[in-house]
Design an enzyme around this catalytic site. Structure first.
Site, mmCIF file in Angstrom:
data_model
loop_
_atom_site.group_PDB
_atom_site.id
_atom_site.type_symbol
_atom_site.label_atom_id
_atom_site.label_comp_id
_atom_site.label_asym_id
_atom_site.label_seq_id
_atom_site.Cartn_x
_atom_site.Cartn_y
_atom_site.Cartn_z
ATOM 1 N N ALA A 36 0.882 -1.219 -0.085
ATOM 2 C CA ALA A 36 -0.165 -0.018 0.059
ATOM 3 C C ALA A 36 0.750 1.159 -0.001
ATOM 4 O O ALA A 36 0.572 2.285 -0.504
ATOM 5 C CB ALA A 36 -0.920 -0.071 1.060
ATOM 6 N N THR A 37 1.941 1.220 0.801
ATOM 7 C CA THR A 37 2.770 2.405 0.521
ATOM 8 C C THR A 37 3.437 2.804 -1.124
ATOM 9 O O THR A 37 3.090 4.034 -1.253
ATOM 10 C CB THR A 37 4.235 2.274 1.417
ATOM 11 O OG1 THR A 37 3.909 2.165 2.635
ATOM 12 C CG2 THR A 37 5.260 3.316 1.238
ATOM 13 N N SER A 89 -3.566 -3.810 0.489
ATOM 14 C CA SER A 89 -2.341 -4.551 0.579
ATOM 15 C C SER A 89 -2.807 -5.900 0.973
ATOM 16 O O SER A 89 -3.676 -6.219 1.393
ATOM 17 C CB SER A 89 -1.463 -3.848 1.545
ATOM 18 O OG SER A 89 -0.382 -4.752 1.786
ATOM 19 N N ALA A 90 -1.818 -6.685 0.643
ATOM 20 C CA ALA A 90 -2.047 -8.140 1.049
ATOM 21 C C ALA A 90 -2.090 -8.647 2.583
ATOM 22 O O ALA A 90 -2.695 -9.417 3.024
ATOM 23 C CB ALA A 90 -1.264 -9.256 0.265
ATOM 24 N N HIS A 91 -0.856 -8.129 3.135
ATOM 25 C CA HIS A 91 -0.424 -8.591 4.316
ATOM 26 C C HIS A 91 -1.417 -8.239 5.501
ATOM 27 O O HIS A 91 -1.565 -8.427 6.831
ATOM 28 C CB HIS A 91 0.627 -8.250 4.741
ATOM 29 C CG HIS A 91 1.211 -6.919 5.324
ATOM 30 N ND1 HIS A 91 1.318 -6.410 6.468
ATOM 31 C CD2 HIS A 91 1.207 -5.534 4.563
ATOM 32 C CE1 HIS A 91 1.455 -5.232 6.596
ATOM 33 N NE2 HIS A 91 1.453 -4.744 5.347
ATOM 34 N N CYS A 104 6.993 6.662 23.678
ATOM 35 C CA CYS A 104 7.759 5.797 24.121
ATOM 36 C C CYS A 104 7.969 4.671 22.903
ATOM 37 O O CYS A 104 9.007 3.904 22.858
ATOM 38 C CB CYS A 104 7.754 5.041 25.264
ATOM 39 S SG CYS A 104 8.371 6.311 26.694
ATOM 40 N N GLN A 111 -6.669 -0.592 5.601
ATOM 41 C CA GLN A 111 -7.462 -1.375 6.620
ATOM 42 C C GLN A 111 -8.763 -1.662 6.489
ATOM 43 O O GLN A 111 -9.164 -2.468 7.159
ATOM 44 C CB GLN A 111 -7.473 -0.145 7.824
ATOM 45 C CG GLN A 111 -6.066 -0.088 8.371
ATOM 46 C CD GLN A 111 -5.556 -1.029 8.936
ATOM 47 O OE1 GLN A 111 -5.787 -2.255 9.124
ATOM 48 N NE2 GLN A 111 -3.843 -0.872 8.987
ATOM 49 N N THR A 139 9.264 -6.975 -12.776
ATOM 50 C CA THR A 139 8.801 -8.297 -12.930
ATOM 51 C C THR A 139 7.724 -8.636 -11.798
ATOM 52 O O THR A 139 7.897 -8.135 -10.576
ATOM 53 C CB THR A 139 9.966 -9.078 -12.799
ATOM 54 O OG1 THR A 139 10.948 -8.974 -13.786
ATOM 55 C CG2 THR A 139 9.403 -10.572 -12.815
ATOM 56 N N ASN A 157 -5.942 3.550 10.579
ATOM 57 C CA ASN A 157 -5.270 2.330 11.039
ATOM 58 C C ASN A 157 -5.300 2.317 12.556
ATOM 59 O O ASN A 157 -5.107 1.110 13.220
ATOM 60 C CB ASN A 157 -4.047 2.213 10.396
ATOM 61 C CG ASN A 157 -3.226 3.636 10.636
ATOM 62 O OD1 ASN A 157 -3.877 4.648 10.133
ATOM 63 N ND2 ASN A 157 -1.916 3.718 11.078
#
Lengths: 142, 404
Positions: B73-74, B201-203, B328, B181, B242, B153
């Site tokens: 997605a980026t 995105s796939a992941h 943090c 998302q 490719t 997200n």
């Protein structure tokens, strides 16, 4: 990032969590940090007549390293005189807990908390001496 | 040590074993290059890629030819924002986006600003939604692109996509949405919603990492994108390189499964999310839900636990994997810019935890998570000076803190 063993130990078994009576003349209280910055430490010391720290307590809002730094600070200052306690440096805390660079500010805050508590106690004491001096004045002169 | 309960599915999801099965032949014997037109190896790779194109298109109501493969997605967002800007720069130099976008939108926008484009970053309300009237007012004759994310997200808030699409269509402005998302989680129909470009995105949907796609509308209007990567003119010239055949096969299989299971899964997950929130809210005081409880992704819950800091909370949840908006946990030492955009104070941003549920979470896991979170919050509040002050009736917002 995995946490160091000593940080985890202090986080899981923090030493000296709690509060002392803020109004007790033998108690000094230091509060440093700000909620907006993600860490606030309150560190309190209680001294005996020889200005030796006989008890120390802390409460901390902050990450695990901030909690560990303040826990360690209370452990170290117990039994020390005020002057001895002032020799504790943030770098000593960094070394002992093996804090990573992004957590150095936690150790700085702990050193600041020790100093703030001692300064509070000293202010209280000098105020007390003034009060005592005033009390000693003959009532007739008023 | 047993593996923690994974409640960070908005970060990434585990690969579904069914997806892996589909992928395996293309990691073994079927290794062909989909661009090889002269032999069987190439043909079977191409066939697999085209099947996946149909699977992905089917999930969003698009035509297969409108799907461009990317690395994630980026990259899709970069092609959409920079590619549209380059292609239509003669028409105008103004882009509209919002404050809570992912950095993969905000950073390309900043890049374009340095290149002479003008970017309007819309603010969001307390619930994380944009104001449609504010959007309407921001549009100008030289506006060439509106890029607004589908679902957030961090907080899960869904934007009024259909209304945004209609508005953009009315004004003749291209509308891109980062649906990373939302893709596979909520119904998406690029026709009914007036979406011109969409990133996915796939992941995030139980597919592999390194595979994504960009939907690019082909008619009404025909949208064109300048390429970011040049070299061979693959993917209608918009993305050379490719093709990642096993990854694309995985994305297709993951999309097909998501489509099949969405009706039951979204109901099951929103039920678990509601149970999680109820379990926390009923046992703890001073907890706040960030985002919009109604217009939201089914499986995202963002909560601020007042008086305790996020990273120390996560240290306490030994057996739960979550993420936090606390400084943090970030490299910048700044708390979440998304929560800030909502008007959540920095103190509560530092105290926030994002729970994002997924396909493999069970009701028993949610019950265990509730126990761990409640126990840790209570334990840390015992050692919090802020909890003590609040209990004494001190207004924390009025204390003169020593800033550092």
């Amino acid at each position: 990032m995995a946490y160091g063993e000593k940080i985890l130990d202090h986080y899981n078994q923090p030493r000296n969590v709690g509060s002392l009576n803020r109004d007790d003349p033998r108690v000094g209280t230091g509060v440093v940090g700000a909620p907006e910055c993600g860490d606030v430490m309150k560190l309190q010391i209680q001294v005996d007549d020889d200005e030796r720290i006989v008890d120390a307590k802390f409460k901390t809002f902050g990450c695990g390293s901030a909690i560990a730094s303040s826990s360690l600070a209370t452990e170290w200052i117990k039994g020390k005189t005020l002057d001895e306690a002032l020799t504790i440096k943030n770098t000593d805390i960094v070394r002992e807990l093996a804090l990573p660079p992004v957590k150095i500010h936690c150790s700085v805050l702990a050193e600041d908390a020790i100093r703030a508590a001692i300064a509070d106690l000293k202010t209280k004491r000098s105020g007390q001496q003034e009060d005592a001096a005033l009390d000693a004045q003959p009532t007739g002169t008023k | 040590m047993k593996s923690p309960i994974y409640l960070d599915n908005n970060a990434t999801t585990p690969l579904d074993p069914r997806v892996l099965e589909e992928m395996l032949p293309y990691l073994r014997g079927k290794f062909g290059n989909a661009a090889s037109r002269s032999h069987k190896f190439g043909w079977e790779a191409e066939e697999a890629v085209e099947k996946a194109r149909h699977q992905v298109a089917g999930l969003i109501g698009a035509g297969a030819k409108e799907i461009i493969w990317t690395s994630g997605a980026t990259e899709s967002n970069n092609i959409a924002v920079k590619g549209i800007a380059q292609m239509y720069r003669e028409k105008g130099r103004h882009i509209v986006t919002q404050a809570t976008e992912h950095k993969a939108i905000l950073d390309p926008c900043k890049y374009l600003e340095r290149e002479g484009f003008e970017v309007t970053v819309l603010p969001v309300g307390r619930n994380g939604r944009i104001d449609l009237e504010q959007l309407r007012a921001s549009l100008r004759p030289d506006t060439i692109l509106v890029s607004l994310m589908f679902g957030n997200n961090e907080i899960g808030t869904l934007q009024p996509i259909k209304e945004i699409g209609a508005l953009c269509k009315d004004k003749g402005i291209i509308f891109h949405t980062d649906a990373t998302q939302a893709f596979g989680k909520v119904p998406i129909d690029v026709e009914a919603m007036g979406i011109d470009l969409l990133s996915a995105s796939a992941h995030k949907i139980y597919g592999p990492k390194g595979a994504g796609c960009l939907y690019v509308r082909r008619r009404n209007p025909r949208v064109r994108c300048e390429a970011v990567l040049h070299g061979g003119g693959h993917e209608r010239g918009m993305r050379s390189g490719t093709l990642n055949v096993p990854g694309i096969v995985g994305l297709g299989a993951a999309a097909a499964l998501a489509q099949q299971e969405m009706p039951s899964e979204s109901q099951r997950l929103s039920g678990l999310r509601d149970r999680l929130w109820e379990g926390l809210r009923s046992q703890l005081v001073d907890v706040y839900r960030n985002g919009d409880p109604e217009h939201t992704l089914p499986a995202t819950l963002n909560v601020s636990f007042a008086y305790v800091e996020g990273e120390s909370l996560m240290m306490g949840f030994e057996h739960i994997a979550v993420s936090s908006g606390s400084a943090c946990t970030s490299a910048s030492l700044e708390p979440s810019y998304v929560l800030r955009a909502l008007g959540v104070g920095d103190d509560l941003a530092h105290s926030s935890i994002r729970f994002s549920l997924g396909r493999f979470n069970t009701a028993a896991e949610i019950e265990e998570a509730i126990v761990q979170v409640v126990g840790t919050v209570k334990r840390l509040r015992e050692m919090s000076p802020l909890a003590e002050m609040a209990a004494e009736g001190i207004d924390l917002s009025k204390v003169a803190w020593a800033q550092h």
